[in-house]
Design an enzyme around this catalytic site. Structure first.
Site, PDB file in Angstrom:
ATOM      1  N   HIS A  34       0.859  -1.195   0.000  1.00 40.86           N
ATOM      2  CA  HIS A  34       0.000   0.000   0.000  1.00 40.86           C
ATOM      3  C   HIS A  34       0.893   1.241   0.000  1.00 40.86           C
ATOM      4  CE1 HIS A  34       1.081   0.074   4.198  1.00 40.86           C
ATOM      5  NE2 HIS A  34       0.493  -1.092   4.412  1.00 40.86           N
ATOM      6  N   GLY A  36       1.848   3.150   2.223  1.00 45.37           N
ATOM      7  CA  GLY A  36       2.865   3.183   3.279  1.00 45.37           C
ATOM      8  C   GLY A  36       4.150   2.495   2.807  1.00 45.37           C
ATOM      9  N   HIS A  37       4.001   1.312   2.196  1.00 41.94           N
ATOM     10  CA  HIS A  37       5.184   0.612   1.680  1.00 41.94           C
ATOM     11  C   HIS A  37       5.880   1.459   0.606  1.00 41.94           C
ATOM     12  CE1 HIS A  37       2.755  -3.053   2.937  1.00 41.94           C
ATOM     13  NE2 HIS A  37       3.880  -3.228   3.579  1.00 41.94           N
ATOM     14  N   GLY A 154       8.771   0.756   8.583  1.00 41.34           N
ATOM     15  CA  GLY A 154       7.734   1.744   8.885  1.00 41.34           C
ATOM     16  C   GLY A 154       7.607   1.971  10.386  1.00 41.34           C
ATOM     17  N   LYS A 156       4.939   2.486  11.923  1.00 34.24           N
ATOM     18  CA  LYS A 156       3.715   1.908  12.488  1.00 34.24           C
ATOM     19  C   LYS A 156       4.069   0.730  13.384  1.00 34.24           C
ATOM     20  CE  LYS A 156       0.795  -0.756  10.343  1.00 34.24           C
ATOM     21  NZ  LYS A 156       0.564  -1.900  11.247  1.00 34.24           N
ATOM     22  N   ASP A 157       5.102  -0.017  12.987  1.00 37.16           N
ATOM     23  CA  ASP A 157       5.597  -1.111  13.828  1.00 37.16           C
ATOM     24  C   ASP A 157       6.789  -0.578  14.618  1.00 37.16           C
ATOM     25  OD1 ASP A 157       3.948  -3.474  12.777  1.00 37.16           O
ATOM     26  OD2 ASP A 157       4.720  -2.565  10.954  1.00 37.16           O
ATOM     27  N   VAL A 183       2.043   6.277   7.263  1.00 38.31           N
ATOM     28  CA  VAL A 183       1.121   6.941   6.325  1.00 38.31           C
ATOM     29  C   VAL A 183      -0.296   6.618   6.787  1.00 38.31           C
ATOM     30  CG1 VAL A 183       0.351   7.096   3.914  1.00 38.31           C
ATOM     31  CG2 VAL A 183       2.777   6.741   4.434  1.00 38.31           C
ATOM     32  N   LEU A 191      -2.227   3.112   7.575  1.00 41.18           N
ATOM     33  CA  LEU A 191      -2.304   2.125   6.491  1.00 41.18           C
ATOM     34  C   LEU A 191      -1.671   0.821   6.966  1.00 41.18           C
ATOM     35  CD1 LEU A 191      -1.499   3.994   3.150  1.00 41.18           C
ATOM     36  CD2 LEU A 191      -3.635   3.809   4.416  1.00 41.18           C
ATOM     37  N   ARG A 194      -3.518  -5.373   6.908  1.00 39.57           N
ATOM     38  CA  ARG A 194      -4.649  -6.015   7.594  1.00 39.57           C
ATOM     39  C   ARG A 194      -5.920  -5.172   7.516  1.00 39.57           C
ATOM     40  NH1 ARG A 194      -0.293  -8.164  11.032  1.00 39.57           N
ATOM     41  NH2 ARG A 194      -0.408 -10.435  10.912  1.00 39.57           N
TER      42      ARG A 194
HETATM   43  O1  PAF Z   1       6.772  -5.505   8.961  1.00 42.44           O
HETATM   44  C1  PAF Z   1       6.673  -6.527   8.236  1.00 42.44           C
HETATM   45  O2  PAF Z   1       5.992  -6.529   7.211  1.00 42.44           O
HETATM   46  C2  PAF Z   1       7.402  -7.806   8.633  1.00 42.44           C
HETATM   47  O3  PAF Z   1       7.398  -7.985  10.007  1.00 42.44           O
HETATM   48  C3  PAF Z   1       8.833  -7.889   8.081  1.00 42.44           C
HETATM   49  C4  PAF Z   1       9.730  -6.794   8.647  1.00 42.44           C
HETATM   50  C5  PAF Z   1       8.795  -7.800   6.568  1.00 42.44           C
HETATM   51  C6  PAF Z   1       9.459  -9.237   8.465  1.00 42.44           C
HETATM   52  O4  PAF Z   1       8.712 -10.300   7.965  1.00 42.44           O
END
Ligand code: PAF
Length: 287
Positions: A34, A36-37, A154, A156-157, A183, A191, A194
């Protein structure tokens, strides 16, 4: 744009880039890409320049899901993801299969893991006990296969980014970890792949996460250093007023150590995980 499926071919290519002095930026993802990526992709491109290469890995990593979690139904659309990467100026998509990544299927034949042991104890780590071990293991493997000079994650995590940064430092990976702001949709929802699970009614209720962040910010502005426990109770009541919403955790913590804070001040980080029906969403922000 090239699509590489075999880990051995990826590593051969990475070694050739290294010999030729090509700068490499990695964006690790689980696909279902999305906006964000794509902001991570732009950041990687900015860092490596037009002569460098940007690699996006697309891999739904089984070792970071518990058996009861959504590994099987996690959204996958390789054709759409590859199109987005091509349009986003990505040079290589690395899309390995499980047997190739973990020598013989779901972790069969694979017995080495990388585990961060301090920052992983709280929040996502407490709720999803083996999750970060899977993340650090696959990220370490990706670092060894792609040999990037930088990897972009990101915000977000937030906890994941802190743990990956710690692993990179502790294990001396020559990789710069870059973290890019979240984002958001116009109504504040972060974003996330899920979000695709949310039916329209739940999508509307998902605004409660961002509203809870706004309320936490207002709480800090209204009173100097309010108590975290009272604020958590208040925000839990607010979120759970939405039908089908259940708070998994709310945490106020120090952004450097991730240690919980009993008093909430400007600069404290706030993170939350909320179930909306079966869908679990996370978000966080600096207060
Ligand atoms: O954030 C994610 O999408 C995943 O945890 C990652 C960093 C790609 C590892 O699988």
């Amino acid at each position: 744009m090239r699509i590489i499926r075999s880990p051995a071919a990826m590593q051969r290519q990475a070694l050739a880039w290294r010999r030729d002095g090509v700068r490499v930026g990695l964006v690790p993802t689980m696909g279902c890409l999305h906006a964000g990526h794509m902001s991570l992709v732009r950041r990687a491109r900015q860092a490596v320049g037009p002569r460098g290469v940007v690699v996006v890995s697309i891999y739904v990593n089984p070792t970071q899901f518990a058996p009861h979690e959504d590994f099987r139904r996690y959204p996958r659309d390789a054709a759409r993801d590859c199109r987005a990467c091509r349009e986003g100026g990505v040079d290589v998509v690395f899309r390995p299969s499980d047997p190739a990544m973990y020598a013989g299927g779901r972790a069969r034949g694979h017995s080495t893991y990388v585990a961060e042991e301090r920052l992983s104890r709280t929040m996502e780590g407490a709720s999803r006990p083996m999750h970060f071990r899977g993340v650090t293991t696959v990220v370490a493997k990706l670092f060894n296969l792609v040999l990037p000079e930088l990897a972009v994650f990101g915000a977000k995590d937030f906890q994941q980014a802190a743990i990956v940064r710690r692993m990179t430092r502790d294990l001396n990976f020559p990789v710069k970890v870059v973290v890019v702001p979240t984002v958001r949709e116009p109504d504040g929802l972060a974003l996330s792949s899920r979000n695709a699970y949310l039916e329209p009614a739940m999508r509307t209720r998902a605004r409660a996460l961002w509203q809870a962040i706004a309320k936490a910010r207002a709480g800090v502005r209204a009173r100097p250093a309010p108590g975290a426990a009272a604020l958590k109770r208040h925000l839990t009541r607010f979120i759970e007023r939405q039908p089908g919403a259940r708070v998994d955790y709310l945490e106020f913590f120090d952004p450097a150590t991730l240690e919980p804070r009993r008093r909430v001040r400007a600069g404290t980080r706030f993170a939350l995980a909320v179930f909306l029906g079966r869908t679990r969403l996370i978000d966080n922000a600096r207060l």
